[in-house]
Design a protein around this motif. Sequence first.
Motif, mmCIF file in Angstrom:
data_model
loop_
_atom_site.group_PDB
_atom_site.id
_atom_site.type_symbol
_atom_site.label_atom_id
_atom_site.label_comp_id
_atom_site.label_asym_id
_atom_site.label_seq_id
_atom_site.Cartn_x
_atom_site.Cartn_y
_atom_site.Cartn_z
ATOM 1 N N THR A 11 15.259 74.416 -35.418
ATOM 2 C CA THR A 11 14.374 73.368 -34.921
ATOM 3 C C THR A 11 15.125 72.058 -34.725
ATOM 4 O O THR A 11 16.187 71.833 -35.287
ATOM 5 C CB THR A 11 13.212 73.117 -35.907
ATOM 6 N N GLY A 23 8.716 67.467 -33.968
ATOM 7 C CA GLY A 23 9.741 68.486 -34.020
ATOM 8 C C GLY A 23 9.433 69.581 -33.020
ATOM 9 O O GLY A 23 8.294 69.718 -32.581
ATOM 10 N N ALA A 25 10.806 73.842 -31.761
ATOM 11 C CA ALA A 25 11.610 75.024 -32.061
ATOM 12 C C ALA A 25 12.396 75.454 -30.834
ATOM 13 O O ALA A 25 11.996 75.199 -29.703
ATOM 14 C CB ALA A 25 10.701 76.160 -32.518
ATOM 15 N N ASN A 141 10.524 69.880 -39.542
ATOM 16 C CA ASN A 141 11.300 71.086 -39.278
ATOM 17 C C ASN A 141 10.493 72.350 -39.557
ATOM 18 O O ASN A 141 10.471 73.276 -38.743
ATOM 19 C CB ASN A 141 12.576 71.124 -40.125
ATOM 20 N N PRO A 144 7.411 73.309 -36.810
ATOM 21 C CA PRO A 144 7.773 74.024 -35.578
ATOM 22 C C PRO A 144 8.440 75.371 -35.839
ATOM 23 O O PRO A 144 8.296 76.298 -35.035
ATOM 24 C CB PRO A 144 8.714 73.055 -34.854
ATOM 25 N N SER A 145 9.170 75.505 -36.956
ATOM 26 C CA SER A 145 9.795 76.790 -37.255
ATOM 27 C C SER A 145 8.736 77.856 -37.516
ATOM 28 O O SER A 145 8.880 79.006 -37.102
ATOM 29 C CB SER A 145 10.724 76.670 -38.465
ATOM 30 N N GLY A 304 7.567 80.598 -32.711
ATOM 31 C CA GLY A 304 7.798 80.281 -34.120
ATOM 32 C C GLY A 304 8.254 81.496 -34.899
ATOM 33 O O GLY A 304 8.895 82.411 -34.364
#
Length: 309
Positions: A11, A23, A25, A141, A144-145, A304
Motif C-alpha cells: 500500500t 491510502g 493498494a 496502510n 487499503p491492504s 485488497g
Amino acid sequence: MRSVKAFAPATVANVSCGFDILGFAIEGMGDWVRLEEKDSPGLEVVSITGDEGKLPKDVAKNTCSVAIQAMLDHLNVEIGMAIHLEKGLPLGSGMGSSAASAAAALVAANEFLGNPLEKKELLPFAIAAEKAACGAGHADNVAPSLLGGFVLIRDYHPLDVIKLHVPKGLYCTLLHPHFELKTADSRSVLRDSIPLKHSTIQSGNVAGLVAGLYEEDFDLISRSLRDVIAEPYRSILIPGFNEVREAVKATGALGMGISGSGPTLFCLSKGEEKAQAIADAAKEVYQSIGLGVDVFFSAINTLGGYVID
C-alpha cells in the motif's frame, strides 16, 4: 489438517496531502500468510521467509499473531493455529510491509473460522497489530491492504473508514531506492504545529483529490497531489528526491510523493504507458547519482486481501 493461505497487497499511505488519513493498494506486491490447524490451543509463529531473519516469532510481537489474537479475543474463540509468513515486501520500505502481514493473517484467520466477520470488521485487529509493530495504530496502510482501492480514514473515535472511487486507468509507479530510512527518523523531523495557511492548503488538496477521484478528473488529481505539512521536511532525508520529481514530471506524471514515511516514492499517472515512462526516467536519475532502485508499477488494486487456497 486444515490449512488456509491468504495474500494482502502493498500500500501507499498519506498520498501526499492525506497525511495519516489516505491510502491505496497496488497490484502484484504483498505478503502471504498460511495457517495450519494445531492439536493444542494457542498461536505459534512457525516460519517466516523473506525477512532476512529480522522479524520476531514471539506471538506477542509478530504482527500476524497479534492481529489474529485480537480477533480471537473479540470472538471469544480458543483455537490452535500455526502461522507461516512469506514476506514479499521489504521491511521499512514505506510500502505497508507490517500492514500487509497483518491483513493477510486476518483474511486467512477469518476464512479458517468460517468468515464470521466482514472485511471491514477486521480493521480494529489490524490496527492493534500496527500499534504493536511501530507504536502507532494508524489505519492508512492496513485499511487499503484489507479492503483494496483508495481508502479515507475520516476518524478513529469511532473508526470511520470510507472506500473511495478509483478512476479507470489510474496507475501507480513505486520507486524504492536502496537506502534505509527509519520510521522514527522520518517522524522526528515533523513539526508539532502547523500554520493556519498550511492547514487550509492541505484541506483544499485533500478535498480536491477526493473530488478528482470521483469525477475522474486527472487534472484535478494532479493539482491536488501537494503536501505542505510532511513532505517539505521528509524529502530532505531522501537522496535524489528533487531530481526524481523533476524527471517524472517531465514524463507527464500526475504527481509524486513519499509513500508512507519513505524512502519509497510513488507516482500516479494515467495509463500503463505513462507509468512505464515514469519508471524509466526515475531509473536514469538514480543511476546518475549512484543509487540503486527497485521500480514497480501497476494499476490500483481494488480487491485488497483475499484467500488463495
